[in-house]
Structure formats: structure tokens, C-alpha cells
Design a protein around this motif. Structure first.
Motif, PDB file in Angstrom:
ATOM      1  N   GLN A   1     -10.099  -7.204   4.399  1.00  0.00           N
ATOM      2  CA  GLN A   1      -9.781  -6.777   5.774  1.00  0.00           C
ATOM      3  C   GLN A   1     -11.057  -6.815   6.622  1.00  0.00           C
ATOM      4  O   GLN A   1     -11.060  -7.321   7.749  1.00  0.00           O
ATOM      5  CB  GLN A   1      -9.188  -5.371   5.753  1.00  0.00           C
TER       6      GLN A   1
ATOM      7  N   TRP B   1      -5.054  -8.036  -2.010  1.00  0.00           N
ATOM      8  CA  TRP B   1      -5.564  -7.519  -0.724  1.00  0.00           C
ATOM      9  C   TRP B   1      -6.393  -6.268  -0.970  1.00  0.00           C
ATOM     10  O   TRP B   1      -6.047  -5.422  -1.789  1.00  0.00           O
ATOM     11  CB  TRP B   1      -4.365  -7.189   0.178  1.00  0.00           C
TER      12      TRP B   1
ATOM     13  N   LYS C   1      -0.185  -8.946   0.960  1.00  0.00           N
ATOM     14  CA  LYS C   1      -0.024  -8.555   2.371  1.00  0.00           C
ATOM     15  C   LYS C   1       0.186  -9.789   3.223  1.00  0.00           C
ATOM     16  O   LYS C   1      -0.402 -10.848   2.994  1.00  0.00           O
ATOM     17  CB  LYS C   1      -1.287  -7.826   2.868  1.00  0.00           C
TER      18      LYS C   1
END
Lengths: 213, 308
Positions: B265, B260, B224
């Protein structure tokens, strides 16, 4: 396998065209010369001409056979023929065997052409060349083995990357073998030559199976 | 146990003391379309040459249909089609003679398909191979490979030097082949849009190592590119693993991260950025990021055992 043999034969035809033609012309000249001498003096020995021709053949054929082996391997590398063939339904062993079979047959044809010519002339003019059969035949057999030796060395040297080295080594080794014959005559033991043939072919096979294509 | 179409075990290759392939492991199951990517000199062609038995490995082994590449029989080879980079055909042969030779060597020659291809490509049979254009040579090479009816088709940068029309035609033929049941394709190319179009699994070679080996969808999910905007200066000491590249521009930080996941995140959220946006990546973008001369880190770990 048949396809491979056919391809090798076609490829070798190009190389053999000139020496084949030269052999035929030489054989005709040889025949005409013997016939001419026989016509003038049918009872005198004319073996000198045969000796001369024999030595011409003895000096020409071995380098030609070494060149044939070199040509087969160098053409293969230059045109990446084995690399192309190997991406189809075949193996390195088959490619090599087809090449070797065609090469050996070509050498035998080229070599045995002369005993055939000599045998024909000796039969035709038996009185003109007394004892010729006993003299020439063993020598022609040794010459055939020598040709096979030179061919085997040719295919081995053709595998080397450096073309100049391969050519120089080919010329050098052929010269040594011819010189040996010239010095020692045709008393060279066939066993030594056969051993050389076996060693050269085995090494070529082993090298061909493992080298990058 | 089903046989793998391609299997590579700890493949190492040295050229003149230089390590070109450094412990490659790879399995390609039947029916998979595998895109092998890498920059020039990364070892793609070397892998393919070793697979086909044209070259030998320094260490390790390669297997095609569970048979060592160095011991492939003629029957095994009849199951493989190969289109080479630069199309190494016998250059001094006329096209018709080359076709005759290939036909003579192929036990399962599909004459109908071959005639169809030759008519489609309009190849001049009387011309020598070396007189053909690059595009025509590629078409001839592909036609010869396809007519042999291979179960495994290995394409080594086959569209190199082809114009857009011929390239498209070439790809469509490859797709046709894929649609035939059970066919496997190993495809190496620099034109990543082509690979993206047909491959369902991707491998990326970098400095002799296979740094990526996963399904294409997974690769796109796992790599990402994130743009983070911060109220103050962007933090320079991110303790995040698998950062492939990062660019700072005062308040802005653009990160490319491998492997990812939600955890990463959540971790980025702890820096309180004002916005986090994802920049869409094509395969070409991912490839460029992955083959960056100085990637901080890169190994895409496959998620579970996901075949093609």
C-alpha cells in the motif's frame, strides 16, 4: 464380508438362473432317456447316450463358466459397483475375495451337479452301463477343473477395458481349451490347468487391487 | 502428535502423458471445513479419488487419518463418508436394496438419523436408483454417507444439478454435521457462495497446482482489488510483486494483488494517486481473479501457521 458375499450371490443368481434351469431340464431329459432305454432292453449297454450327454456338457459348461467370470467383472465396471462399495467400510481385497468365493462356489455347483447325476444313474442302472464309473468320474473331475480354469480366465479378461476384446479373447481361449480336450481327450494334466487357474487368479487380484475404480 | 484427517504429500498424477496434478501438498486437520476450488478439469475430483483409494497417484502419497489411501482398512473407511459428483450409486438397484447394502457395510450405522433423513427427503424406497431425479439421488447419497456416522465427510460437488431449495437443505445438513464435534469436511463445489458459507479454509487449484491454501478470512485479507485514480495517465510500469491482474483506463488503474500488505500500500502511494479505493471481493470474485487464464503471478503465502 457376509454382506459382500450376499450381494455377489444375488448378482450372480441373475446369470445362473438360465443355465441352472437348462441343467435341470437337461438332467431330467438325460434321466428319462436312460430310463426309457433301460426299460426296453435292460441288459444291453446304453452308454452311448451317456457319452452323447457327456460331450454336450463338456462343450457347454466351460464357455458358461468363462462367461460367468466375464459377467462378474463387466457388470462390476458397468454399474460401478466396486467404486460404490469402496466408499463404505470395506476394502478391495474383501470385495475381490467375496466375488471370487461366490464365483468358485457357483462353478463347483454347476460342475459337480453332473457327477452327482452320473453317480445317481450309474447306481440306479449298474448293469446297463458297465465300467461307467471308472470311465466318467475322472473325466468329470478334469471337466470341473477345466470349468474353474475357464472361470478364472473369464474374471481376468473381464478386467480389460475393451469389452469386445475381452469377449473375443474369452471365446478364443475357451475354444482352445475345449479343442485341446477334444483332440487329446481327458488326458490333459490337471496340474497344467491348476497352474493356469493360480496364474489367472493372482493376476486378476493384482490388477483389481491397483486399477482405477 | 494429533493425526491429520487428510494429508497430501507431493502428489503428482499423469493421465495419458498429461500432467493433471503437479506436486500438491496439503494438510487438513480434524475439525476443519476445507473448500477445494478449481475450474473444470483442474484436478479436484482426481485428488478426491486418489484420497479415497479409487485411483492411484503417479508420484507422492495421500494419507487419511495418517494411513496411506491405498492401504486403508475397512475400519479406516468406516470413518469416511463420500458424496460423489454425479452421485455414483448402483443405478440398477432399488433404493431399499441399496440402503440395505450400505447398512450391512457400515459398522456405526445411525438408524435414527437415517430414518429422519429419509422421511425429510421423502425418498421412494421401491423405485430404482436410476429412476430418481438428480436431487433425490443427491439426497440419497448424502443420507447414506451421513448415516454411516463419518468423522471425515468428502463432498465432491454434491450440489451439482440441485435446485435452490434442495441445495439449501443439503447445506443445512452439512452444517448440522459440522456442529458435531471433531467432524472434518472436504468440500469441492462450483457454487462458491455455498463454499463461502461453510468453509473455514480454502484451496484453489490452478493448472494442477495448489496456488491458494489458507483460511478463508486470510484469503480475503490477502487478495485485494484496488482502484487507483491518477491526475495524469496511470503508470504502466508498476514494480509491484504478486499482481494477479491489472486493467488500465486512461487515469484509472484497477489492480488485483495477492499477498497484500501495508508495504505494498505504501509503495502504491509513492505514485501519488488522487485516490486509492478498495473494491470489495467476494470469494467468487477472488476465485475468478485467481483462475484468470493468464494470471501474472499467483501464490497466496499463508501468514504463519494458521490452522482452521
Amino acid at each position: 464380508m457376509l454382506t459382500l458375499i450376499k450381494r455377489e450371490s444375488q448378482s450372480l443368481c441373475l446369470y445362473l438362473a438360465l443355465p441352472g434351469l437348462a441343467s435341470i431340464i437337461l438332467a431330467i431329459l438325460f434321466y428319462l432317456e436312460i430310463a426309457r432305454r433301460h426299460q426296453f432292453s435292460p441288459y444291453s449297454p446304453i452308454s452311448n447316450s451317456m457319452y452323447e450327454f457327456f460331450w454336450v456338457i463338456a462343450f457347454c459348461l466351460p464357455p458358461l463358466c468363462a462367461g460367468m467370470g466375464l459377467y462378474q467383472m463387466l457388470a462390476d465396471r458397468t454399474h460401478k459397483i466396486s467404486a460404490f462399495l469402496l466408499t463404505h467400510a470395506t476394502t478391495r481385497s474383501r470385495i475381490f475375495l467375496a466375488r471370487l468365493a461366490v464365483g468358485l462356489i457357483a462353478v463347483l455347483l454347476l460342475s459337480l451337479f453332473w457327477p452327482a447325476i452320473f453317480a445317481f444313474l450309474i447306481n440306479k442302472y449298474p448293469r446297463a452301463i458297465p465300467g461307467a464309473m471308472e470311465f466318467f468320474m475322472p473325466r468329470l473331475i478334469i471337466l470341473t477343473i477345466l470349468n474353474l480354469t475357464c472361470y478364472s480366465l473369464g474374471i481376468l479378461l473381464g478386467l480389460y477395458r475393451n469389452i469386445r476384446i475381452a469377449l473375443s479373447a474369452g471365446i478364443f481361449l475357451t475354444a482352445i481349451l475345449i479343442t485341446l480336450i477334444a483332440i487329446k481327450g481327458f488326458t490333459l494334466t490337471p496340474a497344467i490347468l491348476l497352474l493356469l487357474i493360480a496364474a489367472a487368479i493372482t493376476r486378476t487380484w493384482q490388477k483389481f487391487l491397483t486399477r482405477p475404480l | 502428535m494429533t493425526e491429520n484427517a487428510v494429508q497430501i504429500d507431493n502428489l503428482v498424477k499423469y493421465f495419458d502423458g498429461r500432467c493433471v496434478l503437479d506436486g500438491i501438498d496439503l494438510q487438513i486437520p480434524p475439525g476443519c471445513i476445507y473448500g477445494l476450488l478449481g475450474r473444470n478439469g483442474s484436478g479436484k475430483t482426481t485428488i478426491i479419488r486418489i484420497l479415497l483409494g479409487l485411483d492411484s497417484p503417479t508420484r507422492g502419497q495421500t494419507l487419511l487419518f495418517d494411513r496411506n489411501s491405498l492401504q486403508l482398512s475397512a475400519h479406516d473407511r468406516s470413518r469416511i463418508g463420500y458424496v460423489a459428483e454425479g452421485h455414483h450409486l448402483i443405478q440398477h438397484y432399488p433404493v431399499a436394496k441399496l440402503i440395505k447394502l450400505a447398512r450391512g457395510l457400515a459398522p456405526h450405522w445411525d438408524a435414527e438419523l437415517f430414518d429422519h433423513l429419509i422421511n425429510t427427503f421423502r425418498l421412494p424406497l421401491d423405485r430404482k436408483v436410476k429412476k430418481l431425479s438428480t436431487g433425490m439421488r443427491a439426497q440419497l447419497n448424502l443420507a447414506l454417507a451421513l448415516a454411516a456416522n463419518p468423522e471425515l465427510l468428502i463432498l465432491d460437488d454434491p450440489t451439482l444439478g440441485l435446485d435452490t431449495i434442495v441445495r439449501r437443505q443439503f447445506l443445512e445438513l452439512a452444517i448440522d454435521l459440522i456442529q458435531k464435534q471433531g467432524r472434518t469436511i472436504l468440500f469441492s463445489s462450483h457454487i462458491l457462495s455455498d463454499v463461502e458459507r461453510i468453509a473455514d479454509r480454502i484451496g484453489i487449484l490452478l493448472a494442477g497446482k495448489l496456488v491458494v491454501d489458507c483460511p478463508l478470512d486470510q484469503l480475503k485479507n490477502r487478495v485485494k482489488k484496488i482502484r487507483l485514480i491518477f491526475p495524469q495517465s496511470a503508470p504502466t510500469d508498476l514494480h509491484l510483486t504478486d499482481i494477479v491482474s491489472q486493467q488500465y483506463d486512461n487515469h484509472e488503474l484497477i489492480l488485483t494483488v495477492a499477498n497484500w500488505n501495508q508495504q505494498k500500500q505504501n509503495y502504491l502511494q509513492t505514485y501519488n494517486p488522487t485516490s486509492i479505493t478498495e473494491i470489495p471481493l467476494s470469494l467468487e470474485d477472488i476465485f475468478i481473479e485467481c483462475t484468470n487464464p493468464n494470471p501474472a503471478t499467483l501464490t497466496i503465502e499463508p501468514q504463519g501457521d494458521q490452522p482452521c
